[in-house]
Design a protein around this motif. Structure first.
Motif, PDB file in Angstrom:
ATOM      1  N   ARG A  65       3.303 -13.375  -0.089  1.00 18.04           N
ATOM      2  CA  ARG A  65       1.992 -12.607  -0.869  1.00 18.04           C
ATOM      3  C   ARG A  65       2.156 -11.263  -0.274  1.00 18.04           C
ATOM      4  O   ARG A  65       1.684 -10.218  -1.078  1.00 18.04           O
ATOM      5  N   GLN A  66       2.559 -11.166   1.094  1.00 19.55           N
ATOM      6  CA  GLN A  66       2.489  -9.473   1.262  1.00 19.55           C
ATOM      7  C   GLN A  66       3.414  -8.673   0.625  1.00 19.55           C
ATOM      8  O   GLN A  66       3.376  -7.558  -0.007  1.00 19.55           O
ATOM      9  N   LYS A  67       4.550  -9.411   0.140  1.00 18.16           N
ATOM     10  CA  LYS A  67       5.583  -8.869  -0.541  1.00 18.16           C
ATOM     11  C   LYS A  67       5.144  -8.428  -1.964  1.00 18.16           C
ATOM     12  O   LYS A  67       5.422  -7.473  -2.758  1.00 18.16           O
ATOM     13  N   ALA A  68       4.272  -9.413  -2.583  1.00 17.01           N
ATOM     14  CA  ALA A  68       3.899  -9.184  -3.925  1.00 17.01           C
ATOM     15  C   ALA A  68       2.674  -8.280  -3.819  1.00 17.01           C
ATOM     16  O   ALA A  68       2.808  -7.226  -4.966  1.00 17.01           O
ATOM     17  N   LEU A  69       2.170  -7.901  -2.868  1.00 16.21           N
ATOM     18  CA  LEU A  69       1.097  -6.903  -2.566  1.00 16.21           C
ATOM     19  C   LEU A  69       1.749  -5.388  -2.640  1.00 16.21           C
ATOM     20  O   LEU A  69       1.412  -4.836  -3.068  1.00 16.21           O
ATOM     21  N   GLU A  70       2.893  -5.471  -1.992  1.00 18.31           N
ATOM     22  CA  GLU A  70       3.787  -4.251  -1.835  1.00 18.31           C
ATOM     23  C   GLU A  70       4.137  -4.065  -3.170  1.00 18.31           C
ATOM     24  O   GLU A  70       4.119  -2.943  -3.810  1.00 18.31           O
ATOM     25  N   ASP A  71       4.881  -4.997  -3.910  1.00 15.15           N
ATOM     26  CA  ASP A  71       5.703  -4.862  -5.232  1.00 15.15           C
ATOM     27  C   ASP A  71       4.591  -4.292  -6.302  1.00 15.15           C
ATOM     28  O   ASP A  71       4.784  -3.432  -7.012  1.00 15.15           O
ATOM     29  N   ASP A  72       3.483  -4.946  -6.079  1.00 14.00           N
ATOM     30  CA  ASP A  72       2.517  -4.649  -7.427  1.00 14.00           C
ATOM     31  C   ASP A  72       1.502  -3.498  -7.092  1.00 14.00           C
ATOM     32  O   ASP A  72       0.852  -3.165  -7.786  1.00 14.00           O
ATOM     33  N   GLY A  73       1.935  -2.583  -5.842  1.00 14.33           N
ATOM     34  CA  GLY A  73       1.504  -1.490  -5.521  1.00 14.33           C
ATOM     35  C   GLY A  73       0.158  -1.345  -5.049  1.00 14.33           C
ATOM     36  O   GLY A  73      -0.666  -0.471  -4.945  1.00 14.33           O
ATOM     37  N   TYR A  74      -0.483  -2.452  -4.617  1.00 11.26           N
ATOM     38  CA  TYR A  74      -1.799  -2.574  -3.910  1.00 11.26           C
ATOM     39  C   TYR A  74      -1.472  -1.888  -2.429  1.00 11.26           C
ATOM     40  O   TYR A  74      -2.530  -1.040  -2.138  1.00 11.26           O
ATOM     41  N   ILE A  75      -0.464  -2.143  -1.743  1.00 17.23           N
ATOM     42  CA  ILE A  75      -0.215  -1.483  -0.494  1.00 17.23           C
ATOM     43  C   ILE A  75       0.727  -0.101  -0.935  1.00 17.23           C
ATOM     44  O   ILE A  75       1.808  -0.427  -1.483  1.00 17.23           O
ATOM     45  N   GLN A  76       0.046   1.139  -0.741  1.00 13.33           N
ATOM     46  CA  GLN A  76       1.137   2.014  -1.108  1.00 13.33           C
ATOM     47  C   GLN A  76       1.959   2.421   0.090  1.00 13.33           C
ATOM     48  O   GLN A  76       3.034   2.833  -0.124  1.00 13.33           O
ATOM     49  N   ALA A  77       1.540   2.551   1.339  1.00 14.46           N
ATOM     50  CA  ALA A  77       2.265   2.901   2.421  1.00 14.46           C
ATOM     51  C   ALA A  77       1.598   2.203   3.651  1.00 14.46           C
ATOM     52  O   ALA A  77       0.736   1.514   3.743  1.00 14.46           O
ATOM     53  N   TYR A  78       2.587   2.336   4.706  1.00 14.08           N
ATOM     54  CA  TYR A  78       2.143   1.935   6.099  1.00 14.08           C
ATOM     55  C   TYR A  78       2.178   3.041   6.904  1.00 14.08           C
ATOM     56  O   TYR A  78       3.245   3.838   7.051  1.00 14.08           O
ATOM     57  N   GLN A  79       0.946   3.714   7.407  1.00  7.77           N
ATOM     58  CA  GLN A  79       1.259   4.917   8.142  1.00  7.77           C
ATOM     59  C   GLN A  79       0.389   4.668   9.527  1.00  7.77           C
ATOM     60  O   GLN A  79      -0.577   4.268   9.460  1.00  7.77           O
ATOM     61  N   ALA A  80       0.832   5.862  10.302  1.00  6.83           N
ATOM     62  CA  ALA A  80       0.263   5.869  11.473  1.00  6.83           C
ATOM     63  C   ALA A  80      -1.028   6.829  11.420  1.00  6.83           C
ATOM     64  O   ALA A  80      -1.090   7.811  10.582  1.00  6.83           O
TER      65      ALA A  80
END
Lengths: 185, 185
Positions: A65-80
DNA sequence: TCTCCTTGGGCACACCGACACGCATCCTGC
DNA sequence: GCAGGATGCGTGTCGGTGTGCCCAAGGAGA
């Protein structure tokens, strides 16, 4: 795997229909997806197993699911997230800027320069009377005077600059809480 | 290990002294620390070895510095950045709100309610004429009408609400670029 | 009603990598 | 020259991650 949903713009909604939560096109995310996003919004470095426990999934299912969320663009980036007060940036200023003209050339010239201003964190082109609204971070009022002099007053085509200081920040969210509440599934 | 620097507020700075970059109390961070922060601002999930290569350190030295940056509070959290347009939130509205009175009780009552508004992402108590400025995210103009009706108009002690729509976002930075340029070392 | 197919979940395993430790080295300031 | 601080290397252990496989549920079609 969370297909589509990229372009399903909000359907026209009659005013009386909506109860309290917004949205309500059938979002391609269920509650577990939203729980994952909510958790990652807080702990971006959480491991699969750690997230899986909180959401109530196996690590395998969660990884998918997490990978799908990344691939589908829901998660743009991980940032500090940095604590800007540690850098002395404790003063937030809202700046309203009106241009001499609203010509396309004037807008382009202004925008090309404003993106270079190192103290500007947000800049909106606005409807209404004020042409642009900027959010500027400064160390203190004296520092803002310097920013005003070295950054803002050098912007092209500016007719009027009006600054308002924020005395306190009451709400500061990266994501509106409404996001984590809207789902049909 | 990056000690102190927690409370070294900006020293009084004469107007003419500062060239172009701000700050310039001797920040307890050197260029490598800033490089680490800059990289983590983009890739919060970068591994030690990955960061070490980009910064020019060994993974051991980098791990020590990163931990120090966390312990000293420069890094507040690691968070996933969501693409809010994927959720249909494409409309940003700046809302200026004036209260009936500036009494302490009125401010507290208003603030206690505004933090509950699920569509509000920022809220500043302002100096000057306008009492509060909110940043609201909506799906579209119709959705903002709903938010105005169900969230904003229910806020207590409000005398006047004035909304401006953002036509476009020219700059959107989490961290002003000035942060990554200021160091003595 | 039965079967096929799709979708999503869970389990087990193996591999690669990250992380933490100890130690030697280097540089700087006194 | 010495001491303190920071770096770099090497090593071992632990944990995360990815994969393959099987299972359960639901839907479609014959």
């Amino acid at each position: 795997m969370q297909i589509s949903a990229s372009l399903d713009l909000p359907a026209p909604v009659s005013v009386a229909e909506v109860p309290i939560h917004a949205g309500n096109e059938t979002l391609a995310l269920d509650r577990k997806d939203l729980a994952i996003l909510a958790e990652l919004t807080t702990n971006a470095r959480a491991s699969h197993t750690e997230l899986a426990n909180k959401v109530g999934l196996s690590s395998t299912a969660l990884a998918r699911r997490q990978k799908a969320l990344e691939d589908d663009g829901y998660i743009q980036a991980y940032q500090a997230a940095l604590d800007l007060t540690q850098f002395g940036l404790t003063t937030t200023v809202l700046v309203r800027i009106a241009l001499e003209s609203q010509s396309d050339e004037a807008l382009k010239a202004f925008e090309a320069e404003v993106v270079k201003c190192p103290s500007v964190v947000r800049c909106f082109l606005m409807s209404g009377t004020d042409d642009y609204i900027l959010i500027v971070l400064a160390r203190d009022i004296q520092d803002f005077e310097r920013i005003h002099r070295t950054e803002l007053s050098r912007l092209p085509r500016v007719a009027r600059v009006q600054s308002s200081f924020a005395l306190r920040e009451v709400v500061n969210r990266a994501v509106p809480t409404v996001v984590f509440g809207e789902t049909k599934r």
